[in-house]
Motif scaffolding. Sequence first.
Motif, PDB file in Angstrom:
ATOM      1  N   MET A   1       0.849  -1.194   0.000  1.00 19.69           N
ATOM      2  CA  MET A   1       0.000   0.000   0.000  1.00 19.69           C
ATOM      3  C   MET A   1       0.886   1.246   0.000  1.00 19.69           C
ATOM      4  N   THR A   2       0.552   2.218  -0.842  1.00 21.51           N
ATOM      5  CA  THR A   2       1.304   3.456  -0.879  1.00 21.51           C
ATOM      6  C   THR A   2       0.879   4.368   0.272  1.00 21.51           C
ATOM      7  N   ARG A   3       1.690   5.380   0.540  1.00 24.10           N
ATOM      8  CA  ARG A   3       1.350   6.328   1.596  1.00 24.10           C
ATOM      9  C   ARG A   3       0.047   7.059   1.267  1.00 24.10           C
ATOM     10  N   GLU A   4      -0.142   7.388  -0.014  1.00 26.06           N
ATOM     11  CA  GLU A   4      -1.379   8.057  -0.426  1.00 26.06           C
ATOM     12  C   GLU A   4      -2.592   7.163  -0.157  1.00 26.06           C
ATOM     13  N   GLU A   5      -2.475   5.885  -0.479  1.00 25.16           N
ATOM     14  CA  GLU A   5      -3.574   4.951  -0.222  1.00 25.16           C
ATOM     15  C   GLU A   5      -3.817   4.783   1.266  1.00 25.16           C
ATOM     16  N   ASN A   6      -2.750   4.753   2.042  1.00 22.40           N
ATOM     17  CA  ASN A   6      -2.893   4.623   3.486  1.00 22.40           C
ATOM     18  C   ASN A   6      -3.676   5.796   4.054  1.00 22.40           C
ATOM     19  N   ASP A   7      -3.363   7.002   3.611  1.00 18.62           N
ATOM     20  CA  ASP A   7      -4.094   8.184   4.083  1.00 18.62           C
ATOM     21  C   ASP A   7      -5.548   8.145   3.616  1.00 18.62           C
ATOM     22  N   LEU A   8      -5.744   7.747   2.356  1.00 18.65           N
ATOM     23  CA  LEU A   8      -7.102   7.739   1.807  1.00 18.65           C
ATOM     24  C   LEU A   8      -8.015   6.790   2.573  1.00 18.65           C
ATOM     25  N   VAL A   9      -7.518   5.615   2.930  1.00 19.06           N
ATOM     26  CA  VAL A   9      -8.370   4.590   3.513  1.00 19.06           C
ATOM     27  C   VAL A   9      -8.559   4.761   5.014  1.00 19.06           C
ATOM     28  N   THR A  10      -7.713   5.556   5.666  1.00 22.60           N
ATOM     29  CA  THR A  10      -7.788   5.678   7.125  1.00 22.60           C
ATOM     30  C   THR A  10      -8.405   6.980   7.607  1.00 22.60           C
ATOM     31  N   ARG A  11      -8.243   8.070   6.866  1.00 21.77           N
ATOM     32  CA  ARG A  11      -8.696   9.395   7.329  1.00 21.77           C
ATOM     33  C   ARG A  11     -10.193   9.551   7.117  1.00 21.77           C
ATOM     34  N   VAL A  12     -10.899  10.000   8.154  1.00 23.09           N
ATOM     35  CA  VAL A  12     -12.364  10.017   8.087  1.00 23.09           C
ATOM     36  C   VAL A  12     -12.974  11.389   8.373  1.00 23.09           C
ATOM     37  N   GLY A  13     -12.168  12.423   8.500  1.00 22.27           N
ATOM     38  CA  GLY A  13     -12.705  13.739   8.805  1.00 22.27           C
ATOM     39  C   GLY A  13     -13.567  14.287   7.685  1.00 22.27           C
ATOM     40  N   PRO A  14     -14.334  15.348   7.956  1.00 19.17           N
ATOM     41  CA  PRO A  14     -15.173  15.956   6.917  1.00 19.17           C
ATOM     42  C   PRO A  14     -14.349  16.354   5.705  1.00 19.17           C
ATOM     43  N   GLY A  15     -14.853  15.973   4.529  1.00 19.51           N
ATOM     44  CA  GLY A  15     -14.194  16.334   3.284  1.00 19.51           C
ATOM     45  C   GLY A  15     -13.195  15.328   2.777  1.00 19.51           C
ATOM     46  N   THR A  16     -12.783  14.357   3.590  1.00 15.78           N
ATOM     47  CA  THR A  16     -11.871  13.317   3.113  1.00 15.78           C
ATOM     48  C   THR A  16     -12.658  12.276   2.326  1.00 15.78           C
ATOM     49  N   PRO A  17     -12.020  11.578   1.385  1.00 12.31           N
ATOM     50  CA  PRO A  17     -12.753  10.564   0.607  1.00 12.31           C
ATOM     51  C   PRO A  17     -13.400   9.490   1.477  1.00 12.31           C
ATOM     52  N   MET A  18     -12.670   8.955   2.466  1.00  6.42           N
ATOM     53  CA  MET A  18     -13.249   7.919   3.306  1.00  6.42           C
ATOM     54  C   MET A  18     -14.282   8.506   4.257  1.00  6.42           C
ATOM     55  N   GLY A  19     -14.047   9.714   4.741  1.00  9.85           N
ATOM     56  CA  GLY A  19     -15.050  10.367   5.583  1.00  9.85           C
ATOM     57  C   GLY A  19     -16.334  10.625   4.821  1.00  9.85           C
TER      58      GLY A  19
END
Length: 441
Positions: A1-19
């Motif tokens: 997993m790349t660092r970008e993917e790690n951030d995408l899948v874990t971050r859940v704040g307003p406005g984030t893709p996973m959030g």
Amino acid sequence: MTREENDLVTRVGPGTPMGTLMRQYWVPALLSSELPKPDCDPVRVMLLGEKLIAFRDSLGRVGLIQNHCPHRGASLFFGRNGDCGIRCVYHGWQFDIHGNCIDMPNEPNESDFKRKVKALAYPCVERGGLVWAYLGPRAELPPLPDIEVNQLPEGECAIVPTMLECNWLQAVEGEIDTSHSGFLHFGSIQPDDVAEGTFLHYTVKDRAPRYSVVDTDYGVMYGAYRPARPGYTYWRIAQFMFPFFTQTPEGILGHHVITNAWVPMDDYHTMAFIMIRKDPREQAWPGRHPIQGNADKYPTVQTPVLPNTSEWFGRFVSAVNATNDYGLDRARQRNGTDYSGIPYLPAQDRAMQESMGSIYDRTQEHLAVSDVMVIRVRRRLLAAARALAERQVVPPGVDCPAVYRNRSGSIILPEGADWIQATKELRQAFTDHPEVLLQQP
């Protein structure tokens, strides 16, 4: 997993893709019992990176409203709850469960300014002892998921909440990793320690299960299999259901009813709601017989919990935590009583998940064949978040509550059987299969 993917899948704040993906779903916010009666004390709730205040109004309805009063920003946690609204004690402005300003007593009587002020508030529904909240953009709300254990008659479902000091995905991945059970939980148990023919016997006899993993309408399902008695195979079947639900394979498939919700409070804290059907016919961990002659090797299921505080992260904190090394006893570890030296089963899991750090850097991993379920779930999450962000594709299960009508569990099947077809009926929720209690160990 790349660092970008790690951030995408874990971050859940307003406005984030996973959030943004998480906000398409109804999410468990708190226990109904945390708001025990109308006009009771408000509760601070951190949910998907937002600070919110939960309250029960004079009619018994639950509201979930922004922390800061829209007037001057004072916290509504200090508000007076009564007269069908929460009233900021700074200047007396009062808001109902919908966020409408219903009183503005420091303004002239002829002023209509209160009609122009609205607090951010989220719809709430109570079901099965949980308060569910919808933080998404839809005016027409999606349906709640048809999770069986959350629709049982009152008194038949036990809910065990626990806060974890780590990212939500670490908790989910711990649940869908089945091979760790043979080490972390039962590494000190030998096949001769437990009754032959039981699920636990097969687990410790072969600690390297093989896997079959399939995508589903609701997420991902795995079957982990090992040899059982001659001519048979022991299967552990479990579920990941979008966006953060898991169903573990501990009980007898077709009878055991459990669903775990790993709700992101923010990027660094998770509220786990373990929902399980009470059943006096089953042991605390169904499918496992007592260990012969050495009960000390069997990990304790219940862990003590600290009294709740009013802090943002003060709810359902385990007394067995990082500050006391999760009760680690090196002597028990050395003498073989506990493989981990941690006597509490849930604490064993939390110690591993929290010790990775608040958000583990997955670029440092070396994944193996046994991580196939973890890999597949990550891919599904990443694909769903990107599809929503780039093409506005509704994530799995949002509009299809029936896809959550699943069960998990363990079963012994004839060798070579098609495990998906052979367990199809047993995996269906809201059905009774009393025969499985006689057929399985």
